[in-house]
Design an enzyme around this catalytic site. Structure first.
Site, PDB file in Angstrom:
ATOM      1  N   ASP A 178      -3.925  10.420  -5.078  1.00  0.00           N
ATOM      2  CA  ASP A 178      -4.616  11.479  -4.360  1.00  0.00           C
ATOM      3  C   ASP A 178      -3.778  12.039  -3.188  1.00  0.00           C
ATOM      4  OD1 ASP A 178      -6.984  12.832  -3.188  1.00  0.00           O
ATOM      5  OD2 ASP A 178      -6.684  11.290  -1.667  1.00  0.00           O
ATOM      6  N   ASP A 210      -6.604   2.459  -9.032  1.00  0.00           N
ATOM      7  CA  ASP A 210      -7.999   2.534  -8.568  1.00  0.00           C
ATOM      8  C   ASP A 210      -8.871   3.415  -9.463  1.00  0.00           C
ATOM      9  OD1 ASP A 210      -6.935   1.146  -6.450  1.00  0.00           O
ATOM     10  OD2 ASP A 210      -6.833   2.881  -5.123  1.00  0.00           O
TER      11      ASP A 210
HETATM   12  O1  F6P Z   1      -4.343   2.619  -4.193  1.00  0.00           O
HETATM   13  C1  F6P Z   1      -3.809   1.503  -4.797  1.00  0.00           C
HETATM   14  C2  F6P Z   1      -3.968   0.278  -3.925  1.00  0.00           C
HETATM   15  O2  F6P Z   1      -3.418  -0.835  -4.601  1.00  0.00           O
HETATM   16  C3  F6P Z   1      -5.404  -0.008  -3.484  1.00  0.00           C
HETATM   17  O3  F6P Z   1      -6.166  -0.590  -4.497  1.00  0.00           O
HETATM   18  C4  F6P Z   1      -5.157  -0.877  -2.275  1.00  0.00           C
HETATM   19  O4  F6P Z   1      -6.224  -0.824  -1.366  1.00  0.00           O
HETATM   20  C5  F6P Z   1      -3.922  -0.252  -1.678  1.00  0.00           C
HETATM   21  O5  F6P Z   1      -3.268   0.456  -2.707  1.00  0.00           O
HETATM   22  C6  F6P Z   1      -2.971  -1.253  -1.074  1.00  0.00           C
HETATM   23  O6  F6P Z   1      -1.947  -0.549  -0.461  1.00  0.00           O
HETATM   24  P1  F6P Z   1      -0.595  -1.203   0.044  1.00  0.00           P
HETATM   25  O7  F6P Z   1       0.264  -1.428  -1.163  1.00  0.00           O
HETATM   26  O8  F6P Z   1      -0.040  -0.196   0.960  1.00  0.00           O
HETATM   27  O9  F6P Z   1      -0.944  -2.491   0.703  1.00  0.00           O
END
Ligand code: F6P
Length: 363
Positions: free
Chosen positions: A118, A142
């Site tokens: 997004d 997601d």
């Molecule tokens: O959007 C994908 C995702 O894996 C989410 O499910 C999770 O909240 C987030 O990204 C985690 O982000 P990062 O890799 O920045 O910790």
């Protein structure tokens, strides 16, 4: 002279990114008219001086099987709010989007394909408005993009979560325990809902249906009273109590999002306080859900999206994103694609399925 196409992967990684890149490069090669390049770490590769951009034509053999992205990614490269170190050493955010568009054009790129979720597609839309010939490919584990029925990576994440769930069931059974498994998904409960059904959970807690602690406890007690001495719970990282907040921390690493995580242990503490009839343990799956090889379905969806995106370049369908709708690949404007999210509807057929299977949402 061949035409030049630029590809980037932005935001969190996701199984299937390499399959998209391979799809684009292979489709481009067949025309004999295009060279495909990758910008390393989303837009950062272009922004760097000298740019870090690699030719992909001969680098895609067999990569559809590999997790991650061969051109790397970041969630800290938003050109509309780019972190720049000031003279006093402090980081300031600057809009460098106009320079970025000029640079991509001056480097001779006819068009760009941006593979991202997004946040990345919102950036694509704004860059398109600044005159960049850009096309989006949706990605996220997601599955929260409204314009597409499915995103590649989601099915792999569900499979990883289900495999882990199955393992937790046997240990829960041996110890008569309550096992909580926390899964990702940000504000969407898709991974949790699918995993709870596939695994056969007793309780599934998702952001879209705030839960009550007493309801969760009653479901646990009912099962223990029946002599079925173990319970498996799937909780989405964005789940919250009816009178509570999401559980997470403010990131310190320059990322603008709240880092979700911890709700599984939060629930464990609440249950222990209320004298839960059994020992409670929590497993947080975290980034394992994004790692490793994509399942066959995601390889196929991602490959098809890559090929479609390249065809959109040929047809000059700029300002649009590939979407998977009703088992077909369609195109949708980036504006429409980024207007709303895809959250679990309380009337979704899988909610009915889960309830009929005896899964409690704690409501
Ligand atoms: O959007 C994908 C995702 O894996 C989410 O499910 C999770 O909240 C987030 O990204 C985690 O982000 P990062 O890799 O920045 O910790």
């Amino acid at each position: 002279m061949k035409k030049k196409l630029l590809v980037a992967t932005g935001g969190g990684d996701c199984p299937g990114l390499n399959a998209v890149i391979r799809g684009i490069v292979k489709a481009a090669k067949r025309t004999g008219e295009w060279d495909v390049y990758g910008s390393i770490e989303a837009f950062n590769g272009v922004i760097k001086d000298p740019p870090e951009i690699i030719k992909l034509n001969k680098r895609v053999g067999g990569i559809h099987v590999k997790g991650g992205t061969i051109i790397k990614t970041t969630n800290r490269g938003n050109p509309f709010s780019f972190p720049i170190q000031g003279e006093n050493g402090k980081i300031k955010k600057k809009d460098i989007s106009g320079d970025l568009v000029k640079k991509i054009q001056n480097l001779g790129f006819e068009a760009m394909i941006n593979i991202g979720g997004d946040g990345s597609q919102k950036i694509s839309q704004k860059l398109f408005k600044l005159g960049l010939n850009i096309i989006g490919v949706p990605k996220t584990i997601d599955n929260d993009l409204s314009a597409t029925d499915l995103t590649f990576g989601f099915t792999t994440a569900v499979q990883i979560a289900t495999d882990s769930f199955d393992k937790l069931v046997t240990t829960a059974e041996s110890h008569h325990r309550v096992m909580i498994m926390e899964v990702m998904g940000r504000d969407a409960g898709w991974i949790a809902l699918h995993t709870a059904i596939a695994g056969g959970a007793e309780i599934c807690l998702i952001p879209e249906i705030p839960y009550q602690l007493d309801k969760v406890l009653n479901r646990i007690k009912k099962r223990y009273n029946k002599g079925k001495g173990f319970v498996n719970i799937v909780i989405a990282e964005g789940a919250k109590l009816t009178n509570g907040q999401i559980v997470g921390t403010h990131a310190k690493d320059g990322d603008e999002n709240i880092k979700l995580g911890g709700v599984g242990n939060y629930l464990r503490a609440l249950l222990e306080e209320k004298n839960c009839p059994a020992q409670v343990r929590t497993t947080v799956l975290g980034h394992t859900q994004r790692g490793g090889t994509p399942v066959a379905f995601d390889r196929i969806l991602a490959s098809a999206m890559g090929v479609k995106a390249f065809n959109m370049v040929v047809n000059k369908e700029y300002g649009k994103m590939v979407a998977f709708k009703n088992n077909q690949l369609k195109t949708v404007t980036l504006e429409e694609a980024t207007r709303s999210y895809n959250f679990v509807d309380k009337n979704h057929y899988l909610i009915d399925t889960a309830r009929a299977l005896g899964i409690s949402f704690g409501d």
